[in-house]
Each structure stands twice: as C-alpha cells, then as structure tokens.
Design a protein around this motif. Structure first.
Motif, mmCIF file in Angstrom:
data_model
loop_
_atom_site.group_PDB
_atom_site.id
_atom_site.type_symbol
_atom_site.label_atom_id
_atom_site.label_comp_id
_atom_site.label_asym_id
_atom_site.label_seq_id
_atom_site.Cartn_x
_atom_site.Cartn_y
_atom_site.Cartn_z
ATOM 1 N N PHE A 273 27.202 -16.668 26.637
ATOM 2 C CA PHE A 273 27.912 -15.393 26.486
ATOM 3 C C PHE A 273 28.426 -16.870 25.135
ATOM 4 N N ASN A 274 28.792 -17.687 25.857
ATOM 5 C CA ASN A 274 29.404 -18.615 24.671
ATOM 6 C C ASN A 274 28.774 -18.915 23.091
ATOM 7 N N ASP A 275 27.840 -18.574 23.520
ATOM 8 C CA ASP A 275 26.339 -18.582 22.264
ATOM 9 C C ASP A 275 27.160 -17.730 21.231
ATOM 10 N N GLN A 276 27.134 -16.684 22.202
ATOM 11 C CA GLN A 276 27.078 -14.538 21.443
ATOM 12 C C GLN A 276 28.927 -14.538 20.966
ATOM 13 N N ILE A 277 29.063 -15.295 21.543
ATOM 14 C CA ILE A 277 30.634 -15.087 20.897
ATOM 15 C C ILE A 277 31.075 -15.905 19.653
ATOM 16 N N LYS A 278 30.427 -17.655 19.491
ATOM 17 C CA LYS A 278 30.655 -18.511 18.129
ATOM 18 C C LYS A 278 29.289 -18.006 17.679
ATOM 19 N N SER A 279 28.342 -17.090 17.446
ATOM 20 C CA SER A 279 27.438 -16.514 16.881
ATOM 21 C C SER A 279 29.124 -15.231 15.704
ATOM 22 N N LEU A 280 29.766 -14.746 16.973
ATOM 23 C CA LEU A 280 30.252 -13.825 16.338
ATOM 24 C C LEU A 280 31.738 -13.960 15.926
ATOM 25 N N SER A 281 32.298 -15.394 16.077
ATOM 26 C CA SER A 281 33.173 -15.695 15.168
ATOM 27 C C SER A 281 33.050 -15.982 14.066
ATOM 28 N N SER A 282 31.560 -16.141 13.748
ATOM 29 C CA SER A 282 31.115 -16.925 12.704
ATOM 30 C C SER A 282 30.925 -16.036 11.967
ATOM 31 N N GLY A 283 30.316 -14.934 12.104
ATOM 32 C CA GLY A 283 29.776 -13.496 11.759
ATOM 33 C C GLY A 283 28.726 -13.541 11.768
ATOM 34 N N GLU A 284 27.767 -14.048 12.287
ATOM 35 C CA GLU A 284 25.719 -14.086 12.787
ATOM 36 C C GLU A 284 25.636 -12.929 13.942
ATOM 37 N N LEU A 285 26.228 -12.434 14.506
ATOM 38 C CA LEU A 285 25.816 -12.128 15.969
ATOM 39 C C LEU A 285 26.708 -10.506 15.478
ATOM 40 N N ILE A 286 25.550 -8.963 15.304
ATOM 41 C CA ILE A 286 26.111 -8.293 15.080
ATOM 42 C C ILE A 286 25.779 -7.265 16.695
ATOM 43 N N ILE A 287 26.836 -6.375 16.506
ATOM 44 C CA ILE A 287 27.285 -6.321 17.708
ATOM 45 C C ILE A 287 27.833 -4.412 17.508
ATOM 46 N N LYS A 288 26.742 -3.686 17.402
ATOM 47 C CA LYS A 288 27.005 -1.936 17.138
ATOM 48 C C LYS A 288 27.354 -1.891 15.686
ATOM 49 N N GLU A 289 28.778 -2.382 15.284
ATOM 50 C CA GLU A 289 29.505 -2.780 13.904
ATOM 51 C C GLU A 289 29.879 -4.223 13.380
ATOM 52 N N ASN A 290 29.307 -4.219 12.567
ATOM 53 C CA ASN A 290 29.379 -6.046 11.937
ATOM 54 C C ASN A 290 31.583 -6.367 11.490
ATOM 55 N N LEU A 291 31.341 -7.027 12.654
ATOM 56 C CA LEU A 291 32.578 -7.765 12.847
ATOM 57 C C LEU A 291 32.968 -7.982 11.351
ATOM 58 N N PHE A 292 32.179 -8.510 10.512
ATOM 59 C CA PHE A 292 32.883 -9.260 8.930
ATOM 60 C C PHE A 292 32.854 -7.639 7.956
ATOM 61 N N VAL A 293 32.075 -6.742 8.543
ATOM 62 C CA VAL A 293 32.860 -5.747 7.675
ATOM 63 C C VAL A 293 33.588 -4.855 8.324
ATOM 64 N N GLN A 294 34.094 -4.970 9.257
ATOM 65 C CA GLN A 294 35.715 -4.291 9.513
ATOM 66 C C GLN A 294 36.516 -4.853 9.284
ATOM 67 N N LEU A 295 36.122 -6.003 9.094
ATOM 68 C CA LEU A 295 37.307 -7.139 8.550
ATOM 69 C C LEU A 295 37.986 -6.907 7.388
ATOM 70 N N ARG A 296 36.986 -7.507 6.171
ATOM 71 C CA ARG A 296 36.584 -6.864 4.760
ATOM 72 C C ARG A 296 38.020 -6.059 4.755
ATOM 73 N N ALA A 297 36.856 -4.704 5.386
ATOM 74 C CA ALA A 297 37.750 -2.996 4.982
ATOM 75 C C ALA A 297 39.293 -3.222 5.657
ATOM 76 N N LYS A 298 40.006 -3.704 6.426
ATOM 77 C CA LYS A 298 40.618 -3.626 6.466
ATOM 78 C C LYS A 298 42.058 -4.816 5.846
ATOM 79 N N TYR A 299 40.896 -5.865 5.451
ATOM 80 C CA TYR A 299 41.905 -6.568 4.718
ATOM 81 C C TYR A 299 42.393 -5.822 3.552
ATOM 82 N N LYS A 300 41.190 -5.734 2.965
ATOM 83 C CA LYS A 300 41.292 -4.177 1.546
ATOM 84 C C LYS A 300 42.227 -3.296 1.822
ATOM 85 N N GLU A 301 41.704 -2.742 2.358
ATOM 86 C CA GLU A 301 42.379 -1.728 2.269
ATOM 87 C C GLU A 301 43.748 -0.859 3.244
#
Length: 635
Positions: free
Chosen positions: A371-399
């Motif tokens: 679990f911790n490995d997946q959280i670390k990967s998610l926080s660094s943008g390496e883990l993609i679950i359903k929708e890419n987290l960093f793609v979503q964040l960049r979209a919100k930061y821009k829009e």
C-alpha cells in the motif's frame, strides 16, 4: 394299491417339498445377488447427499406425495417397519428422508436421526415418532407450520429393503385452526420444488375410495411429468371402496385409465384399528396378502406383481437403481463442469491471511508495504489508477486558476482606468505627472484580495481529487479487510483535514506577502517596457492626459503581471506540497505505526461477504471432488 399310492404320494410330496426348498434356495440366492447389485448404488446417492452434493446438482431420488389422509404414512410405515407420526391435518411438516438399509450380522434394529448439525442414534423403534416430532418442532416451530429443511432418518434392520425415499407434507386444501391462509400454496410450492426435477421419481399415494382424476397429488405430478415417465402411483385403502366399483379400480391399476410408465401398485396397510389391536407389521403383511388372495377382483394383481407392500418395495428399489444408473454419466459431467467453474471463481479471490500469529503479522507487513509503495508512486505521478492524477491536477490548475488569473487582467485594466480618472478629479496639491503611490498600492491590494476566494476553491477541488485517488488505492489494497480499510480512510481524512488547515494558512500568508507590493526593479522595468511597446498611438489632442493616465496604467499592469505569474505557480506548489506530497509522506509513516501493538487478527478480519464467498466456493469444490471420486467408481 393304496400302499403303492401312499408310497407314490409320499414320494411325490417329498419331491414337491424338495423342489420348493430348491426354489426357495434359488430365490434366496437371487435375492442376495439382487441386494449386492443394488445396495452400492443406493449407498452412493445417500453418501452424495450426506456430503451435500444435492446443493450443487440434483440427485436421483424418490419423493412421496399425497393428499392429506391418503394413507401416505401407512405406506411408509409398512416399507420402513417403523411407526411414523400419524394424525389428522399436517403430520409431515418438513421433508423427511427415509433411508432404509438391510443389514445382517447381529444388528436387530438401529436408527440415526439427523438434521442441521444434530445427530441422534437410538435402538428403540417406538421412539421414532417422538424424535421426528421434536425435530419438526425445532425446524418449523411448534404448531402447524412447515419448512423445507431436510430431516434424515436412517433405519438399519434385517427386515427392511434397501431403499431411500423422501416424504413430503400432505397437500392441504382448507386451512385449519392455527394454519396460515396460504398453507395450501406453501405446501404445493415445497412439493413442486422436489417433483419438478427430472432426476426425481414421483411416488403418488392415492386412496382407492376417491375419484383418482380429482386427486391433487396426481394432478401436480402430471403437470411436471405429463408423459408419466417418472411417476408411479400407489393405491391405498382397497377395503373401503364402494361395492360395484371394483372393476373401475382394477382398470386404473392395470394402467387403462391414466397411463403411467411406471404403473400402479395397490397396497392394504395396517389401519388405526389394527394399530389399536396391537397387530404387528408382520401380521399386517400376512393379512394384506390374504386380503388380495381372497378378493375375487383383485387376486389377479398378485400374479401381475401389482399388489402388496412387499411388491411395492421391490419395484421401488429397482426403479430407483435403474434411475440412478441412467443418471450417473450426466451427473458426472455436471460435477466436472461445476468443478471447472469453481476453480476459475476461486482464482478471483486471493488466499486469505495465515491463521498463525507470526504468519499473519508478516502478511500484514506485506500488504502495508504494498500500500505504501502505491501511495508513494501515486504521489510522484508514477501510479495511474483509473484516471491519471497529475493530468487532472494540471487541468484544474490551468482551468480553475491560471486561466482565471489571466482573465482578471482585463477587469484589472478597467478598474485602473476608473481609479485613475477618479484620482485626477479629486487631485489635491500634487502636481500633474506626480503619481500617488497610496492609490497605486490600494488598487493592487484590492485586486489581489479578489483572488483569495478562488484560491481556496481551488484548494478544495484539488483535495477532493486527491482523496478520490487515495481512496481508489485503499480499495484496491484493502478491499477484503474492512477494518483496515476503515482505519486507513479515517487516517486519510484526518491527515487531509490537518493539511488543509496548513495549506489555507500558507495561502493566507501568500496573500499577505502580496499586499507588501514588492518585486525586483529590473523585472518590473522589463515588463513595463514590454507593455509600453504594445500601447497604440493616440491623437495629439489627447496626448497630455493620455501620457499621465498611461503612465499610471502601465505601472499598475506591469506589476499585476508579476503578481499573476507569481500566483500562477505559487498556489499549485503550495497545494501540491501540503495536500499531496506531505499527505502521502504522513500517511505512509502513519500506516507503519499500525504494526506497533496492533491487533493483527482484527485488522486482517476479512469482509464477511468475501470470506463467506471463499469458504462457500472451497466447500463446494471439496464436496464435488468427493462426489466425482465416488461416482468414477461406478462409470
């Protein structure tokens, strides 16, 4: 002459007696061979039912149905040699599986009653009725209710045939006191569940003294078996028929009225008066045979083997064994198919945690680490679950932030024009061309203040996205362990709540810093020059006033451009730091603390539905494997 005759007669008598003894001996040998050939098949089905195979695939069996007071209990009593419960109304309130086993070797009589996880052994046949009644009261409640839980009575005796029957409640038409209004419907539903299966032989008990065409039990059998291929009818109470109707009854027994492939058998069982007179079952059997031998219309049924309980027992046994033999290949294929399906289903469910404390602790360490490995990967943008987290964040930061900041430049320009015009109209002693720095500061501070609300909204939006992504990881890793899942989600929400306060504080500090109005002179000058180059040339008559306003406007816009650039980067950095990176780090540290003095068994207690499902699949696979092994010896 007489002497010769006498000698001859004596010799003839000896020959006849010898022949009878030989026939009896041959008959005994044939019967013994018959028992040896049929017993294994009946035992096979009994064993399969004992391990629960009938929960997965339908097994061949004989079910007994009849209207109330049809003589059903008397027939079963005559077959089994035990006095089953009798009476008016519903006597059989649960399906009763009657396993009859002919045994030798000194066993006089023994019975085993079982239902659910309970089992009772006894050697007194007079206790059968009490035991069955107690079992029915426990399963169906005291009174006249019914239920579909099976009660099994296994009778072992040298005086019974090898046979297994399932007795069902008698069909009721009108509810009596204490019965629900739909009791008839309930009983029919229970009966239909048994008799509709193609693997079932339906034994219908019908009194001779009623019109067979109106018998509800036979009607139900015809509905599920219209061709009569697996129905046998038993005609009871032949001593109660009206005079003059004997030939009509005989036509029925001889299959001329309602044809049934397995035919009809007439029996005369022990009645209540004979029970009151303490007439034994053996005596009743002899009286039954005498009745048919003496009956001018029905005596022919003895030769046709369509009368007496003894004939019924032999035919039922043969029908059941033939049915079993015919069913085994298909039954084997059904079991193999279900085994394959179950193995595939079990692959979906990973093995549960080890039962020993040491193994369970190691298992917990492994799933927490994963679990911790997946959280670390998610926080660094390496883990993609359903929708890419960093793609979503960049979209919100821009829009929701960067684009909105850029949109404010136009509204800020209009605000500047208004404030400059106002300042000129109310100009005091300062000379034209000299700027009012207080006004410059006030305009900028008011504009920056309008950005704080959208900044907090952005923080909340990003928080929801991050929690959603963290939740997906939690569900993926701890789906089977609800306690661990709940604890982890509580940790996430607590950490995010604390981090949100910190982020809001940091954002407020950022806006306080922006109120200080500061940037490097060289940066401000560079942007100011860029803006000046883009200003359109105005006519000469407007030049003096324009120069003054233009000067203020350019300086304000130049500085606001710096504010926009700073805020465009700074807010996403603050939010990402507190809500994602630090949250991930804190969560991983907090999860490892679960290993210190934690109740491992509680944390790894599986979700009820999952553990039940896995246990059910394994249990089904185990019993099917046992069944397949047993059946393979007969095919």
């Amino acid at each position: 002459m007489f002497s010769y005759f006498s000698d001859s007669s004596s010799a003839h008598h000896d020959n006849v007696e010898h022949s009878q003894n030989e026939r009896q001996k041959m008959k005994g040998e044939v019967h013994s061979h018959f028992e040896d050939s049929i017993r294994p098949y009946i035992d096979l089905i009994d064993n399969l039912r004992s391990v629960g195979i009938d929960k997965d695939v339908p097994l061949p069996h004989i079910v007994v149905i009849g209207d109330q007071s049809s003589g059903k209990s008397s027939v079963l009593e005559a077959l089994s040699g035990v006095a089953l419960p009798r009476g008016s109304g519903i006597v059989t309130r649960c399906p009763l599986e009657l396993r009859l086993k002919k045994v030798t070797g000194g066993v006089c009589w023994k019975a085993v009653l079982s239902y659910g996880d309970k089992k009772t052994e006894f050697v007194d046949s007079s206790l059968v009725g009490n035991h069955i009644e107690a079992a029915q009261n426990e399963l169906a409640g005291k009174g006249v209710g019914i239920c579909d839980d099976l009660i099994t009575l296994e009778v072992m005796s040298p005086d019974v045939c090898d046979l297994t029957l399932i007795d069902l409640p008698g069909i009721a038409r009108v509810p009596v006191k204490g019965q629900p209004d739909d009791i008839g419907k309930q009983i029919k539903s229970l009966i239909t569940k048994f008799i509709e299966k193609p693997e079932t032989i339906n034994m219908v008990v019908v009194p001779c003294n009623i019109d067979i065409a109106t018998t509800e039990a036979l009607k139900m059998a015809q509905e599920v078996d219209p061709d009569g291929k697996r129905t046998i009818a038993i005609l009871t109470k032949p001593d109660l028929i009206d005079r003059g109707t004997e030939r009509n009854i005989l036509d029925i027994v001889q299959n001329k009225v309602i044809p049934l492939r397995k035919g009809y058998i007439m029996v005369k069982c022990r009645g209540q008066q004979q029970i009151n007179e303490n007439i034994s079952l053996e005596e009743a059997a002899q009286m039954e045979r005498d009745f048919f031998k003496m009956h001018k219309d029905f005596r022919c049924l003895l030769n046709e083997e369509k009368a007496t309980v003894k004939c019924l027992a032999a035919k039922l046994t043969q029908h059941l064994v033939d049915h079993i033999k015919k069913s085994l290949p298909l039954l084997n294929e059904q079991i193999k198919k279900q085994q394959c399906d179950l193995r595939n289903k079990l692959k979906v469910y990973e093995a549960g945690p080890p039962q020993d404390p040491k193994g369970a602790k190691q298992f917990l360490i492994e799933i927490l680490t994963r679990f911790n490995d997946q959280i670390k990967s998610l926080s660094s943008g390496e883990l993609i679950i359903k929708e890419n987290l960093f793609v979503q964040l960049r979209a919100k930061y821009k829009e929701e932030w960067n684009d909105k900041l850029n949109d404010t430049k136009t509204s800020f320009h209009n605000l500047i024009e208004e404030r400059i015009a106002c300042s000129q109209d109310f100009r005091g002693r300062e000379m034209l061309g000299f700027s009012n720095y207080k006004m410059f500061e006030d305009v900028l501070q008011k504009q920056v203040a309008t950005l704080k609300g959208p900044a907090i909204d952005l923080l909340n939006t990003i928080k929801d996205i991050i929690i959603k992504q963290f939740t997906d990881v939690v569900n993926q890793c701890f789906e089977k362990y609800h306690r661990l899942l709940d604890i982890t989600m509580d940790k996430i929400h607590n950490i995010q709540s604390i981090q949100q306060e910190k982020a809001e504080q940091r954002i407020s500090e950022q806006f306080e810093m922006e109120n200080m109005i500061y940037t490097q002179d060289s940066i401000h000058l560079k942007i100011l020059n860029e803006i000046t180059d883009e200003i359109d040339k105005f006519s000469e008559d407007k030049l003096p006033i324009f120069d003054i306003r233009s000067k203020y406007s350019e300086m304000l816009q130049a500085y606001y451009e710096i504010v926009v650039q700073r805020m465009a980067d700074q807010l996403p950095l603050i939010i990402s730091l507190f809500m994602l990176k630090q949250t991930g780090d804190l969560l991983r540290t907090d999860m490892l603390s679960l290993l210190d003095g934690a109740d491992v068994s509680e944390l790894l207690f599986e979700a009820t539905d999952i553990s039940i499902k896995r246990r059910d699949l394994r249990a089904r696979l185990d019993r099917l494997s046992i069944g397949q092994e047993k059946i393979s010896n007969f095919i």
